[in-house]
Design an enzyme around this catalytic site. Structure first.
Site, mmCIF file in Angstrom:
data_model
loop_
_atom_site.group_PDB
_atom_site.id
_atom_site.type_symbol
_atom_site.label_atom_id
_atom_site.label_comp_id
_atom_site.label_asym_id
_atom_site.label_seq_id
_atom_site.Cartn_x
_atom_site.Cartn_y
_atom_site.Cartn_z
ATOM 1 N N ASP A 296 0.643 -1.313 0.056
ATOM 2 C CA ASP A 296 -0.051 -0.076 -0.164
ATOM 3 C C ASP A 296 0.751 1.183 0.021
ATOM 4 O O ASP A 296 2.019 1.236 0.043
ATOM 5 C CB ASP A 296 -1.156 0.091 1.156
ATOM 6 C CG ASP A 296 -0.143 -0.720 2.555
ATOM 7 O OD1 ASP A 296 0.866 -0.405 2.680
ATOM 8 O OD2 ASP A 296 -0.890 -0.936 3.270
ATOM 9 N N HIS B 21 -7.392 -4.448 10.045
ATOM 10 C CA HIS B 21 -7.113 -4.294 8.474
ATOM 11 C C HIS B 21 -5.861 -5.125 8.193
ATOM 12 O O HIS B 21 -4.901 -5.306 9.169
ATOM 13 C CB HIS B 21 -6.947 -2.738 8.272
ATOM 14 C CG HIS B 21 -5.778 -2.255 8.560
ATOM 15 N ND1 HIS B 21 -6.012 -1.051 9.131
ATOM 16 C CD2 HIS B 21 -4.275 -2.590 8.844
ATOM 17 C CE1 HIS B 21 -4.523 -0.590 9.685
ATOM 18 N NE2 HIS B 21 -3.718 -1.650 9.389
ATOM 19 N N GLU C 294 -9.594 -1.645 5.222
ATOM 20 C CA GLU C 294 -10.326 -1.577 6.511
ATOM 21 C C GLU C 294 -11.463 -2.263 6.660
ATOM 22 O O GLU C 294 -12.104 -2.838 5.519
ATOM 23 C CB GLU C 294 -10.637 0.208 6.563
ATOM 24 C CG GLU C 294 -9.455 0.953 6.478
ATOM 25 C CD GLU C 294 -8.470 0.961 7.771
ATOM 26 O OE1 GLU C 294 -8.398 0.009 8.612
ATOM 27 O OE2 GLU C 294 -7.779 2.050 8.005
ATOM 28 N N ASP D 299 -7.387 -2.336 14.088
ATOM 29 C CA ASP D 299 -8.981 -2.536 13.760
ATOM 30 C C ASP D 299 -9.169 -3.687 12.700
ATOM 31 O O ASP D 299 -10.176 -3.784 12.089
ATOM 32 C CB ASP D 299 -9.251 -1.410 13.054
ATOM 33 C CG ASP D 299 -8.680 -0.834 11.732
ATOM 34 O OD1 ASP D 299 -7.795 -1.620 11.247
ATOM 35 O OD2 ASP D 299 -9.080 0.140 11.201
HETATM 36 P P1 PGA Z 1 2.194 -2.129 12.725
HETATM 37 O O1 PGA Z 1 0.899 -1.922 11.478
HETATM 38 O O2 PGA Z 1 3.036 -3.356 12.057
HETATM 39 O O3 PGA Z 1 2.870 -0.725 12.701
HETATM 40 O O4 PGA Z 1 1.484 -2.286 14.038
HETATM 41 C C1 PGA Z 1 0.380 -2.829 11.213
HETATM 42 C C2 PGA Z 1 -0.636 -2.352 10.271
HETATM 43 O O5 PGA Z 1 -1.443 -1.415 10.557
HETATM 44 O O6 PGA Z 1 -0.918 -3.409 9.326
#
Ligand code: PGA
Length: 259
Positions: free
Chosen positions: A66, A137, A142, A135
């Site tokens: 992304d 995702h 999302e 959350d």
């Molecule tokens: P993080 O983020 O590895 O910084 O916890 C994971 C994500 O948002 O997919």
């Protein structure tokens, strides 16, 4: 279902996944890696730094999950910059073979389709590294994302913007939109490896592995994949109902099977 491997800490997870990637590259020098950003995959990249030193990785290809929309690619927190800094440079990969979705406003209407074409032209992703958001995702899909979705623009939840504000001077600087591989795109990768560490991820991990299959829990899409591996520390595993079974299964796994 996904294979769940509960490890002692993030370093052990990094070593396990790095080993799998090294074996993949040994067998296929032009392997296609699916690269994730965020804090979670860093122990994998760190372990790869040591294990790939001295090897020829000039043919390795990669696709990031992304990118933020409208953030200058030269910004230190664009995922183009992050992938360059955390993966391409330290591992000595060829930057021309590493792709990141194009978040430029001018071309955003066809950037998703362009990215899908590039992945297809490369023959698909061999091993996709995934983190998971608090959350639920994966990528920036999302809650509510279609399991059939392809690379497209999504609106970030306020939760995600707050989680990512630590990388920016203020939350106001966190973009509101992103371009992300879809859940359907991710499911086309040949092997999914989802990592998560810390108690803050425990619910998202339990939902992804054991929850109902639902667009409201985007991580649950991994249940549809024939080869998904979830590597978690004890804290991130703390809400898994079948944690003991996963430990038992891994401890009794035939040695010829990788992850
Ligand atoms: P993080 O983020 O590895 O910084 O916890 C994971 C994500 O948002 O997919």
């Amino acid at each position: 279902m996904a294979e769940v491997v509960i490890v002692e800490n993030a370093e052990a997870a990094g070593a396990l996944v790095a080993q799998e990637i090294v074996e993949l590259i040994d067998g296929r020098p032009d392997a296609v890696l699916g690269l994730a950003t965020g804090s979670t995959p860093l122990p994998v990249y760190q372990a790869l730094r040591e294990r790939l030193a001295g090897r020829d990785v000039s043919q390795v290809r990669g696709f990031a999950l992304d990118e933020y929309v409208g953030l200058d690619p030269a910004h230190s927190e664009s995922y183009r910059s992050v992938i360059t800094r955390e993966v391409v440079e330290p591992l000595g990969l060829d930057p021309r073979r590493i792709h990141v979705p194009n978040g430029a406003q001018e071309t955003i209407q066809h950037a998703g389709a362009d990215y899908e074409e590039a992945i297809d032209a490369a023959g698909g992703v061999d091993l996709q590294i995934l983190g998971i958001g608090t959350d639920g995702h994966i990528g920036f899909n999302e809650p509510g994302s279609s399991f059939a979705s392809r690379t497209r623009v999504k609106t970030l939840t306020e939760q995600t913007r707050e989680d990512n504000a630590r990388f920016f001077d203020s939350i106001d600087d966190v973009p509101r939109h992103c371009i992300t591989q879809g859940l359907g795109t991710i499911l086309r990768a040949r092997h999914l490896v989802l990592l998560a560490f810390g108690e803050g991820k425990a619910q998202a991990v339990a939902d992804a592995v054991e929850g109902p299959l639902s667009a409201i829990l985007p991580g649950s899409a991994i249940q549809l994949h024939p080869h998904a591996t979830v590597v978690v520390d004890e804290a991130a595993a703390s809400k898994l109902a079948l944690a003991d079974y996963y430990r038992y299964t891994f401890a009794n796994k035939p040695s010829w099977q990788g992850i």
